[in-house]
Design a protein around this motif. Structure first.
Motif, PDB file in Angstrom:
ATOM      1  N   GLU A 110       0.826  -1.202   0.000  1.00  0.00           N
ATOM      2  CA  GLU A 110       0.000   0.000   0.000  1.00  0.00           C
ATOM      3  C   GLU A 110       0.863   1.255   0.000  1.00  0.00           C
ATOM      4  OE1 GLU A 110      -3.153   2.491  -0.124  1.00  0.00           O
ATOM      5  OE2 GLU A 110      -3.176   0.313  -0.379  1.00  0.00           O
ATOM      6  N   ARG A 111       1.982   1.241   0.741  1.00  0.00           N
ATOM      7  CA  ARG A 111       2.856   2.419   0.781  1.00  0.00           C
ATOM      8  C   ARG A 111       3.410   2.732  -0.600  1.00  0.00           C
ATOM      9  NH1 ARG A 111       4.742   0.221   5.704  1.00  0.00           N
ATOM     10  NH2 ARG A 111       6.475  -0.757   4.584  1.00  0.00           N
ATOM     11  N   TRP A 112       3.832   1.709  -1.329  1.00  0.00           N
ATOM     12  CA  TRP A 112       4.435   1.954  -2.634  1.00  0.00           C
ATOM     13  C   TRP A 112       3.395   2.474  -3.621  1.00  0.00           C
ATOM     14  CZ3 TRP A 112       3.635  -0.189  -7.524  1.00  0.00           C
ATOM     15  CH2 TRP A 112       4.542   0.221  -8.490  1.00  0.00           C
ATOM     16  N   VAL A 113       2.222   1.843  -3.658  1.00  0.00           N
ATOM     17  CA  VAL A 113       1.182   2.265  -4.597  1.00  0.00           C
ATOM     18  C   VAL A 113       0.716   3.681  -4.295  1.00  0.00           C
ATOM     19  CG1 VAL A 113      -1.151   1.795  -5.425  1.00  0.00           C
ATOM     20  CG2 VAL A 113       0.439  -0.092  -5.073  1.00  0.00           C
ATOM     21  N   SER A 114       0.462   3.979  -3.024  1.00  0.00           N
ATOM     22  CA  SER A 114      -0.012   5.311  -2.655  1.00  0.00           C
ATOM     23  C   SER A 114       1.028   6.367  -2.987  1.00  0.00           C
ATOM     24  CB  SER A 114      -0.343   5.358  -1.166  1.00  0.00           C
ATOM     25  OG  SER A 114      -1.383   4.454  -0.853  1.00  0.00           O
ATOM     26  N   GLY A 115       2.294   6.084  -2.669  1.00  0.00           N
ATOM     27  CA  GLY A 115       3.352   7.040  -2.967  1.00  0.00           C
ATOM     28  C   GLY A 115       3.499   7.290  -4.451  1.00  0.00           C
TER      29      GLY A 115
END
Length: 474
Positions: A110-115
């Motif tokens: 989720e962190r990678w996609v959101s960023g």
């Protein structure tokens, strides 16, 4: 994994692979065995952890629903993009047998996609005409190859119009000197006779190409190197060499007399010698069907070609992107899907090459196919295109209702009536794509998109006679 909730096909996933080795390695990872913690969302994210043979396990995330295009990240050290783990994960997901269940992504995914999506939104808000092109910063294959020796291509140095004009004038003078020298070299070559070419070897061609690079004419340098590879390259090589020398002479004369040419032809000549160009055509929004994608690799550059078809405008457009030697270009679009986006064309005859502008949605399935023509109509289209660009190798064409049939040691595509046919290019006859095309047809007429030129027809994508997905042949 689109807004319609439809998963990609295996062919569409494999079309993203940077090379054949990646496709083969991805196939071995398309089983549940190497994977754990796999999952997906209907919002366009697929993730998993792959057991690695080196420093694994590797966390892998693929985002296929971002409007800026499919993207992935992986903990592996591979320089290929997408890597085999991302491709293998997508192949596992395309199976649709529950191997990749839907669920909530873990925090690391989720962190990678959101960023990434936040960065894309921020970039879209500050995008300008100077930096908005998605073609990885190169104006053409020849221009990209010669950019290192031409500081005038820098955006930061072209904001002063007076200085930019002076640099352009100086470069034009150098190209003119180079074209004049090349004319003399070609005259000396032909005066001595083509029989001497076998004795001089490749060194003469490479030295001549280096002189064209010094003259800041990378397009001329590229064509000279092609001449060197034509010499002693098989039966009838003197005929082919003489033909290519004539085309190079025509390009030289076109540059030296560019002021007398029609505007579009003069723009084509400037592009062919290697001058950079900008996509100055108006932005056209359409649902662009992704017809084909393939790479051409040499020692210095990887060139990716992506063919698009406007389902509303009926226009065919070409996107070019580039990667340094050994690295795949970043622009990747899955064959068979459509893209809601804007394109702006570059100057030159035909105006087929375009820059990809704003994307309004991620690639999605579409039932529309491009309109097709007969083999004889395809040849006529290529002939008309040569009037605008005499150096054109081929034109994009969709053949309607054709059957692949053997023709001695080669193959051809014959129309359903059997009255006309197009020979396949010799290079395609040695590819696995030929047998995929033959199997898809099974003796029944199919629809085939490809490139039609003086060497024959190169199939790139095919559709079955009835309903069915596009099949990539590259």
């Amino acid at each position: 994994m689109t807004q319609q909730g439809v998963r990609w096909t295996a062919d569409q996933v494999l079309a993203l692979a940077p090379d054949a080795a990646s496709r083969e390695a991805a196939g071995r990872l398309a089983t549940a065995g190497p994977w754990s913690e796999v999952g997906s969302t209907d919002g366009g994210t697929v993730w998993g952890v792959c057991r690695g043979g080196g420093g694994g396990p590797y966390r892998t995330v693929v985002d296929v629903a971002d409007a800026s295009g499919p993207a992935c990240t992986c903990g592996c050290p591979s320089l290929r993009y997408p890597c085999k783990h991302a491709l293998g994960l997508l192949l596992l997901w395309t199976g649709g047998d529950g191997a990749v269940p839907e669920g909530e992504p873990p925090a690391w995914a989720e962190r990678w996609v959101s960023g990434r999506r936040e960065d894309a939104e921020a970039a879209a808000g500050t995008e300008t005409a100077e930096t908005g092109a998605v073609e990885t910063g190169a104006a053409g294959a020849e221009t990209a190859a010669g950019a290192a020796g031409d500081p005038s291509g820098s955006v930061s140095r072209t904001r002063d119009p007076v200085a930019a004009r002076r640099r352009a004038e100086r470069r034009a003078e150098r190209i003119t000197a180079g074209a004049t020298e090349l004319e003399q070299r070609l005259a000396d070559l032909l005066r001595g006779g083509l029989a001497e070419v076998e004795q001089t070897g490749y060194a003469w061609w490479e030295e001549t190409a280096a002189r064209m690079v010094d003259a800041q004419a990378p397009g001329l340098a590229s064509r000279v190197r092609e001449l060197g590879s034509t010499a002693s390259s098989g039966p009838d090589w003197p005929v082919r060499l003489l033909e290519e020398c004539a085309l190079l002479h025509l390009l030289d004369q076109g540059w030296l007399r560019r002021d007398r040419l029609p505007q579009d032809l003069a723009a084509t000549v400037r592009t062919r010698v290697g001058l950079p160009a900008t996509a100055d055509g108006p932005a056209v929004r359409d649902q662009w069907l992704i017809l084909a994608q393939y790479d051409s690799v040499d020692a210095r550059l990887t060139t990716r070609r992506v063919w698009l078809y406007g389902t509303e405008t009926g226009r065919t457009a070409l996107l070019l992107s580039y990667g340094a030697a050994g690295r795949a270009p970043e622009l990747t679009l899955p064959v068979g899907l459509s893209l809601d986006a804007e394109l702006s064309t570059y100057p030159g005859g035909g105006r087929r090459r375009a820059a990809l502008g704003k994307r309004f949605a991620p690639p999605a399935p579409v039932e529309i196919r491009p309109k097709g023509v007969t083999p004889s109509q395809a040849l006529a289209r290529y002939g008309r295109a040569l009037r605008d660009d005499p150096w054109l190798e081929s034109v994009p064409v969709t053949l309607e209702q054709v059957v692949p049939v053997p023709d001695g040691d080669s193959w051809q595509l014959a129309d359903a009536s059997g009255e006309t046919a197009l020979p396949l290019t010799p290079a395609f006859g040695n590819r696995a794509g030929l047998w995929r095309l033959v199997a898809l047809s099974g003796g029944v007429p199919v629809q085939v998109f490809g490139e039609c030129g003086h060497r024959g027809f190169t199939p790139l994508t095919a559709w079955p006679a009835g309903p069915g997905q596009a099949v990539s042949l590259t």
